[in-house]
Structures are given as structure tokens and as C-alpha cells.
Motif scaffolding. Structure first.
Motif, short mmCIF file in Angstrom:
data_model
loop_
_atom_site.label_atom_id
_atom_site.label_comp_id
_atom_site.label_asym_id
_atom_site.label_seq_id
_atom_site.Cartn_x
_atom_site.Cartn_y
_atom_site.Cartn_z
N LEU A 229 0.83 -1.20 0.00
CA LEU A 229 0.00 0.00 0.00
C LEU A 229 0.87 1.26 0.00
O LEU A 229 1.71 1.44 0.89
CB LEU A 229 -0.92 0.01 1.23
N GLU A 230 0.66 2.11 -0.97
CA GLU A 230 1.38 3.38 -1.01
C GLU A 230 0.93 4.26 0.16
O GLU A 230 -0.20 4.19 0.61
CB GLU A 230 1.12 4.11 -2.33
N HIS A 231 1.86 5.07 0.64
CA HIS A 231 1.59 6.03 1.72
C HIS A 231 1.31 5.35 3.06
O HIS A 231 0.79 5.98 3.97
CB HIS A 231 0.42 6.97 1.36
N LYS A 232 1.62 4.06 3.18
CA LYS A 232 1.51 3.35 4.44
C LYS A 232 2.85 2.71 4.78
O LYS A 232 3.66 2.42 3.89
CB LYS A 232 0.41 2.28 4.39
N LEU A 233 3.06 2.46 6.06
CA LEU A 233 4.29 1.84 6.54
C LEU A 233 3.94 0.71 7.50
O LEU A 233 2.85 0.69 8.08
CB LEU A 233 5.15 2.86 7.28
N PRO A 234 4.84 -0.25 7.70
CA PRO A 234 4.60 -1.26 8.73
C PRO A 234 4.67 -0.63 10.12
O PRO A 234 5.31 0.41 10.30
CB PRO A 234 5.74 -2.27 8.53
N GLY A 235 4.00 -1.24 11.07
CA GLY A 235 4.09 -0.78 12.45
C GLY A 235 5.50 -0.96 13.00
O GLY A 235 6.33 -1.67 12.43
N LEU A 236 5.75 -0.31 14.13
CA LEU A 236 7.08 -0.33 14.74
C LEU A 236 6.94 -0.55 16.24
O LEU A 236 6.01 -0.02 16.87
CB LEU A 236 7.78 1.00 14.47
N HIS B 5 10.06 -3.93 28.47
CA HIS B 5 8.99 -2.95 28.23
C HIS B 5 8.86 -2.75 26.72
O HIS B 5 9.87 -2.59 26.01
CB HIS B 5 9.32 -1.61 28.91
N PHE B 6 7.62 -2.77 26.24
CA PHE B 6 7.35 -2.64 24.81
C PHE B 6 6.69 -1.28 24.53
O PHE B 6 5.78 -0.88 25.23
CB PHE B 6 6.43 -3.77 24.33
N HIS B 7 7.16 -0.62 23.50
CA HIS B 7 6.59 0.66 23.07
C HIS B 7 6.21 0.52 21.60
O HIS B 7 7.03 0.14 20.76
CB HIS B 7 7.61 1.78 23.26
N TYR B 8 4.94 0.83 21.28
CA TYR B 8 4.40 0.57 19.94
C TYR B 8 4.07 1.85 19.19
O TYR B 8 3.59 2.82 19.77
CB TYR B 8 3.12 -0.27 20.04
N TRP B 9 4.32 1.83 17.88
CA TRP B 9 3.86 2.85 16.95
C TRP B 9 3.17 2.11 15.80
O TRP B 9 3.81 1.65 14.85
CB TRP B 9 5.04 3.66 16.42
N ARG B 10 1.86 1.96 15.92
CA ARG B 10 1.17 1.10 14.95
C ARG B 10 -0.21 1.64 14.57
O ARG B 10 -0.96 0.94 13.87
CB ARG B 10 1.02 -0.31 15.52
N ASN B 11 -0.59 2.83 14.98
CA ASN B 11 -1.95 3.32 14.72
C ASN B 11 -2.27 3.44 13.24
O ASN B 11 -3.43 3.32 12.83
CB ASN B 11 -2.17 4.68 15.40
N ASP B 12 -1.23 3.68 12.42
CA ASP B 12 -1.45 3.82 10.98
C ASP B 12 -0.76 2.69 10.22
O ASP B 12 -0.43 2.83 9.04
CB ASP B 12 -0.93 5.18 10.50
N SER B 13 -0.56 1.56 10.89
CA SER B 13 0.13 0.43 10.29
C SER B 13 -0.59 -0.04 9.02
O SER B 13 -1.81 -0.12 8.96
CB SER B 13 0.18 -0.73 11.29
N ALA B 14 0.19 -0.39 8.01
CA ALA B 14 -0.39 -0.83 6.72
C ALA B 14 -1.32 -2.02 6.91
O ALA B 14 -2.35 -2.13 6.22
CB ALA B 14 0.75 -1.19 5.76
N ALA B 15 -1.00 -2.92 7.83
CA ALA B 15 -1.80 -4.14 8.01
C ALA B 15 -3.25 -3.83 8.37
O ALA B 15 -4.16 -4.60 8.05
CB ALA B 15 -1.16 -5.02 9.08
N SER C 97 -4.91 -10.43 15.27
CA SER C 97 -5.37 -10.28 13.89
C SER C 97 -6.67 -9.49 13.84
O SER C 97 -6.88 -8.65 12.96
CB SER C 97 -5.58 -11.65 13.23
N LEU C 98 -7.57 -9.78 14.79
CA LEU C 98 -8.84 -9.06 14.87
C LEU C 98 -8.65 -7.67 15.47
O LEU C 98 -9.22 -6.68 14.99
CB LEU C 98 -9.83 -9.84 15.72
N ALA C 99 -7.85 -7.57 16.51
CA ALA C 99 -7.74 -6.33 17.27
C ALA C 99 -7.22 -5.16 16.45
O ALA C 99 -7.61 -4.01 16.67
CB ALA C 99 -6.85 -6.53 18.50
N ILE C 100 -6.34 -5.42 15.49
CA ILE C 100 -5.73 -4.32 14.73
C ILE C 100 -6.69 -3.71 13.71
O ILE C 100 -6.45 -2.61 13.22
CB ILE C 100 -4.46 -4.78 13.99
N LEU C 101 -7.78 -4.40 13.39
CA LEU C 101 -8.66 -3.98 12.30
C LEU C 101 -9.77 -3.06 12.77
O LEU C 101 -10.22 -3.14 13.92
CB LEU C 101 -9.30 -5.22 11.64
N ALA C 102 -10.25 -2.22 11.87
CA ALA C 102 -11.46 -1.44 12.12
C ALA C 102 -12.65 -2.40 12.19
O ALA C 102 -12.57 -3.55 11.72
CB ALA C 102 -11.67 -0.41 11.01
#
Length: 306
Positions: A76-83, A95-105, A134-139
């Protein structure tokens, strides 16, 4: 046998100095299953979305080198994988720190018919594996699409595997309950973390909850304690067994240990082994993975069980 996983894989930053790798619950299991499956006639595919950036390309290449079929990966263009960043204290606590709100998945089902939907429509898969993540990340609308795909898999005569992985950073226990109730009626085999089951439902009442949903086989992982394996649950006379985990002095990093156990169990079962034998293979792989840093260990560390 053709097995597909749907989920999210993220870029992982960990160590001192920082090292860039990748990981994600379903991807970890898919990768370890692909390694084990090469000698067991198991074909593994991964369905997710990545960006068009070079990091996404590196991830895709790494999966292909692990003999994972990536035909169902969307770019997907203009999207990136989560981090995510892993910080480890001297005591070993992580300790885990996430950046995934706009993850391509998250946007896998957001555009035209996805490759996973097409594969299921054309009856190209024998087994579909998903997790709570798998479910949690989706709208919400995309969650409904994924549940519909589980229903279609069953209608096609395929099988569904569900792992109850629960991440409280992604949703509440009440939200998880609702969507698990939508997905579990289509699950044949459920891999249950006892800890996560209690977080979601308040208890771990395996003998009541999962047969009520129609699940036939349930494996309950309990850390270093023996796992519990229940088969023939639909018959009303479930067969229960305990399979001891390996006790180790060196536990370097527990990352992906549960995912590795799942891969070993699925490899054993889908290649015709008994549930007990599959659980033993799961424990064996988990014991190897926990002795190495990071979610993905070198293939040579697994040579004895490949």
C-alpha cells in the motif's frame, strides 16, 4: 497442505546498540511453521499489508527466503509497517513501546477484494490461522470481513485455527469477548494462553467455554507448567492430556516463545502426529527459542528438530 496466516508483522528495534529486525505473533508462528513444514509437506502463506518503502521490501524478501509464500501480501502506497521498541532492564524485565496506529496491516481489507478473500473464494487454502491480534488491529468493518472469511473457510470444508493472544494496548477485554464470540464458532483448533484467557473472560473454563462454541481441539499453554491438550471436545467426551514443558536454566528472551510453541504444535498435528507428540514438538521448539534474543532465531539453532 496449504496453510495461510493473517495478521500484522512490525519492525522491531531492540538491543544495545539498537538492532532492526521484525516480528509479530502470526508472522512468528508462520515463519517457524514454514521452517518445520519443509520436511513435512506443509506450505505456508502469509497475508498482511506492507508499504512500498525499502524496509517493507526487506521484510518481504526475508519472508520469501524463509519459504513463506507472500502472494497474499498487499503493498500500500503512503503506508508503513508498524514499529515497536523493546527495552530490557538489567533484571531482565522488558517494556514494549508501539507505533502502529497507521500500520499498513490495518488497511488490508480497506480497498478492492484482497488476495486472501480471492484465495478463499477459489478454495485454494486448507487451513486459515488467525489470532486475537489479527482481529484487534482492524477497524470494525474489517473485523466483520475477517469473521466472514472464517465462515467461508468452514463452508468450503477448510479448517480454522484461532490463537487467543490478547493485547490490552489494542482493545478492552469486553471488546475482545465480543469479537472472540464471533470468531470462535468457526474455529476447529484453539490455542489458549491461560493467562490471556483469564484476562479476557475472568477465568479459564476450557471444558465449558470452547465446546459451547463448537471447537473440537484446545491446547492450553501455562508457561513453564505442563500444557493441557483437549481433543474430541465436540463428542462431549473430551480426551485430556498433560504434556510437560522443558525446564531450562538459561532463559535469555521469552519473545515469541508462545508463537514458537504454536508453530511446533501445528507442524506436528498437520503432518499427522498425535496431539501429545505435537505438544512435545511445540515445547521443544519453545525451549530453543527462549535461549536466543529476539522473536526470530537463526535457522541453524533449530537444526535438530527440522
Amino acid at each position: 497442505m496449504k496453510i495461510a496466516f493473517f495478521g500484522e508483522c512490525m519492525v522491531e528495534l531492540s538491543g544495545q546498540p539498537l538492532r532492526r529486525t521484525f516480528g509479530g505473533d502470526t508472522l512468528n508462528t508462520a515463519l517457524y511453521l514454514a521452517r518445520l513444514g519443509r520436511s513435512r509437506q506443509l506450505s505456508v502463506s502469509y497475508a498482511t499489508a506492507l508499504g512500498t518503502d525499502h524496509i517493507s521490501s526487506d521484510m518481504l524478501t526475508a519472508w520469501q527466503e524463509e519459504h513463506i509464500d507472500t502472494a497474499m501480501v498487499r503493498r500500500l502506497e503512503h503506508k508503513l509497517p508498524g514499529l515497536y521498541l523493546v527495552e530490557t532492564e538489567p533484571s531482565g524485565e522488558r517494556h514494549f513501546h508501539y507505533w502502529r496506529n497507521d500500520s499498513a496491516a490495518k488497511f488490508y481489507f480497506a480497498t478492492a477484494l484482497s488476495p486472501l478473500e480471492e484465495a478463499i473464494q477459489h478454495r485454494q487454502l486448507d487451513i486459515l490461522c488467525i489470532s486475537g491480534v489479527s482481529l484487534a488491529i482492524l477497524a470494525e468493518e474489517a473485523k466483520a470481513i475477517l469473521v466472514t472469511l472464517l465462515e467461508q473457510m468452514k463452508a468450503n470444508g477448510g479448517r480454522v485455527v484461532f490463537d487467543n493472544n490478547f493485547r490490552p494496548q489494542l482493545w478492552t477485554a469486553k471488546q475482545a469477548q465480543y469479537w472472540y464470540q464471533q470468531a470462535l464458532p468457526y474455529a476447529d483448533l484453539v490455542i489458549v494462553s491461560e493467562e490471556d484467557d483469564r484476562r479476557i473472560w475472568g477465568d479459564c473454563d476450557v471444558l465449558y467455554r470452547y465446546p459451547a462454541f463448537g471447537c473440537d481441539e484446545v491446547v492450553v499453554t501455562r508457561g513453564s507448567q505442563p500444557c493441557l491438550v483437549y481433543t474430541e471436545m465436540r463428542s462431549g467426551n473430551a480426551v485430556r492430556s498433560e504434556v510437560a514443558a522443558k525446564v531450562l536454566d538459561d532463559t535469555t528472551d521469552p519473545s515469541a516463545v508462545g508463537d514458537a510453541f504454536a508453530a511446533g504444535y501445528l507442524a506436528g498435528r498437520f503432518s499427522g502426529g498425535s496431539a501429545t507428540m505435537a505438544a512435545e514438538l511445540g515445547h521443544e521448539l519453545a525451549a530453543i527459542v527462549i535461549q536466543h534474543p529476539g522473536a526470530i532465531i537463526p535457522p541453524e539453532a533449530m537444526e535438530d528438530i527440522l
